[in-house]
Design a protein around this motif. Structure first.
Motif, PDB file in Angstrom:
ATOM      1  N   GLN A 102       0.760  -1.185   0.170  1.00 30.04           N
ATOM      2  CA  GLN A 102      -0.060   0.017  -0.008  1.00 30.04           C
ATOM      3  C   GLN A 102       0.942   1.160   0.092  1.00 30.04           C
ATOM      4  OE1 GLN A 102      -3.898   1.791   2.264  1.00 30.04           O
ATOM      5  NE2 GLN A 102      -2.378   0.817   3.491  1.00 30.04           N
ATOM      6  N   GLY A 103       1.842   1.167   0.558  1.00 27.52           N
ATOM      7  CA  GLY A 103       2.952   2.452   0.917  1.00 27.52           C
ATOM      8  C   GLY A 103       3.371   2.660  -0.395  1.00 27.52           C
ATOM      9  N   ALA A 104       3.691   1.631  -1.322  1.00 27.51           N
ATOM     10  CA  ALA A 104       4.555   1.872  -2.173  1.00 27.51           C
ATOM     11  C   ALA A 104       3.805   2.174  -3.695  1.00 27.51           C
ATOM     12  CB  ALA A 104       5.240   0.300  -2.854  1.00 27.51           C
ATOM     13  N   PHE A 105       2.421   1.725  -3.570  1.00 27.16           N
ATOM     14  CA  PHE A 105       1.574   2.391  -4.897  1.00 27.16           C
ATOM     15  C   PHE A 105       0.795   3.604  -4.785  1.00 27.16           C
ATOM     16  CE2 PHE A 105      -1.998  -0.020  -3.026  1.00 27.16           C
ATOM     17  CZ  PHE A 105      -2.820   0.444  -3.763  1.00 27.16           C
ATOM     18  N   SER A 230      10.106   0.505   0.581  1.00 30.99           N
ATOM     19  CA  SER A 230       8.822   1.002  -0.161  1.00 30.99           C
ATOM     20  C   SER A 230       8.764   2.384  -0.573  1.00 30.99           C
ATOM     21  CB  SER A 230       7.760   0.798   1.242  1.00 30.99           C
ATOM     22  OG  SER A 230       6.356   1.134   0.640  1.00 30.99           O
ATOM     23  N   SER A 231       9.472   3.373   0.264  1.00 32.38           N
ATOM     24  CA  SER A 231       9.513   4.658  -0.208  1.00 32.38           C
ATOM     25  C   SER A 231      10.115   4.797  -1.468  1.00 32.38           C
ATOM     26  CB  SER A 231      10.064   5.477   0.800  1.00 32.38           C
ATOM     27  OG  SER A 231       9.379   5.329   2.094  1.00 32.38           O
ATOM     28  N   THR A 267       3.545   8.787  -0.247  1.00 33.44           N
ATOM     29  CA  THR A 267       2.469   7.857   0.131  1.00 33.44           C
ATOM     30  C   THR A 267       1.254   8.678   0.999  1.00 33.44           C
ATOM     31  OG1 THR A 267       4.243   5.937   0.534  1.00 33.44           O
ATOM     32  CG2 THR A 267       2.018   5.847   1.685  1.00 33.44           C
ATOM     33  N   ALA A 268       0.280   8.139   0.759  1.00 41.37           N
ATOM     34  CA  ALA A 268      -0.843   8.963   1.120  1.00 41.37           C
ATOM     35  C   ALA A 268      -1.022   8.661   2.775  1.00 41.37           C
ATOM     36  CB  ALA A 268      -2.181   8.522   0.429  1.00 41.37           C
ATOM     37  N   GLU A 283       2.601   1.366  12.432  1.00 39.37           N
ATOM     38  CA  GLU A 283       4.238   1.956  12.649  1.00 39.37           C
ATOM     39  C   GLU A 283       4.707   1.895  11.434  1.00 39.37           C
ATOM     40  OE1 GLU A 283       5.637   0.222  16.107  1.00 39.37           O
ATOM     41  OE2 GLU A 283       4.630   1.449  17.442  1.00 39.37           O
ATOM     42  N   LEU A 284       4.805   0.894  10.857  1.00 39.31           N
ATOM     43  CA  LEU A 284       5.448   0.994   9.432  1.00 39.31           C
ATOM     44  C   LEU A 284       4.828   1.965   8.211  1.00 39.31           C
ATOM     45  CD1 LEU A 284       7.343  -0.174   7.362  1.00 39.31           C
ATOM     46  CD2 LEU A 284       5.869  -2.157   7.204  1.00 39.31           C
ATOM     47  N   ALA A 285       3.606   1.841   8.473  1.00 39.50           N
ATOM     48  CA  ALA A 285       2.679   2.903   7.479  1.00 39.50           C
ATOM     49  C   ALA A 285       3.076   4.268   7.822  1.00 39.50           C
ATOM     50  CB  ALA A 285       1.450   2.380   7.757  1.00 39.50           C
TER      51      ALA A 285
END
Length: 313
Positions: A102-105, A230-231, A267-268, A283-285
């Protein structure tokens, strides 16, 4: 290019102010875990759906609707989702894969992407960007629900449960209700729109304060390698693939630049809200949002500079 750099800073700096405000309020004891849980639920179930509804209702769909542009963006987003998912199988522990993907796209198109498109291309950027953001939000939420349902411990992952999660998701309901209103230009009472606007304006501050309140140096260090991976996928590798694809499909000048700005947005904040709602690693998000927002100041400007140098925009 310096003007674009200043604009990027002016958009991302307030995001960091609110993040650090949340961190400070948590350290002072003015907000606690109970507040963060309640506020996050309020954002997910109420204020953010209203914000999405207003964003689409107030866009001129009939004027700015470009089927080819929208179709490509949805297709490229789906490809980005699949690439991120494939990478997550190799890079991430199973329990973090949904949050990583989710963070990547999932980009911050409604804030960063739209603001930059409007800054560069005025009314055209605002019109096209608003429609693009509104339509793709539906795609973002469907794909996010699918991947989070598969990996999040608090969600059942059978087909019926995933379908039920999609059709009952407040964000998707907000978008689905807005599209016919915007398309047929139905007139809503002015008092209702004003009241909804007051309510919706709480979304970003509340979400960012909750993210900031969740942050800790220990958690950031623990998830730093996965969050950075991810970023970088969100800001470098996927924008590179999708923007090149857009050029090969014939998009040029303003349309190509707007696509790039949307692909390359950080990332949103909604990714944190949704991760927390389903019991995933919020926390990762939060770490992915912080790192990608910081790095976007560099990557967005370098991308625009490169595209201008080779004559694409």
């Amino acid at each position: 290019m310096f003007a674009v750099f200043q604009q990027t800073i002016s958009i991302t700096a307030p995001v960091f102010v609110m993040l650090f405000l949340g961190l400070g309020l948590r350290r002072l004891g003015w907000i606690d875990a109970a507040f963060i849980n309640t506020a996050s639920a309020l954002v997910f179930r109420a204020t953010m759906p209203v914000l999405l509804f207003l964003g689409i209702v107030q866009a001129d769909l009939k004027t700015a609707l470009q089927p080819a542009l929208i179709a490509y963006f949805i297709g490229a987003t789906t490809v980005s989702f699949l690439l991120a998912w494939a990478w997550a199988h190799w890079r991430c522990p199973q329990e973090d894969r949904g949050v990583f993907v989710q963070g990547a796209f999932r980009g911050n198109n409604g804030i960063v992407g739209l603001a930059l498109a409007t800054s560069m291309y005025g009314d055209y950027g605002l019109a096209v960007g608003s429609v693009l953001a509104g339509v793709v939000i539906f795609c973002y939420n469907v794909l996010s629900i699918i991947v989070l349902a598969i990996y999040a411990p608090g969600v059942k992952s059978d087909f019926a449960a995933i379908v039920r999660s999609i059709v009952t998701n407040p964000l998707i309901i907000g978008v689905a209700l807005a599209i016919p209103v915007a398309y047929w230009q139905l007139q809503l009472p002015e008092w209702l729109l004003t009241s909804a606007g007051y309510f919706a304006h709480m979304t970003l501050p509340l979400a960012l304060i909750c993210i900031g309140g969740t942050l800790s140096l220990a958690a950031l260090r623990k998830s730093s390698s996965i969050a950075l991976s991810s970023s970088l996928m969100k800001l470098v590798w996927l924008p590179l693939v999708t923007t090149l694809g857009a050029w090969l499909f014939g998009f040029r000048d303003a349309d190509l630049a707007i696509l790039f700005l949307y692909f390359a947005s950080p990332t949103a904040a909604a990714s944190y809200v949704m991760a927390r709602e389903v019991g995933a690693n919020h926390e990762l998000a939060a770490a992915i949002i912080v790192i990608s927002t910081l790095l976007a100041v560099i990557t967005v400007n370098l991308g625009l500079l490169l595209m201008q140098a080779i004559g694409w925009v």
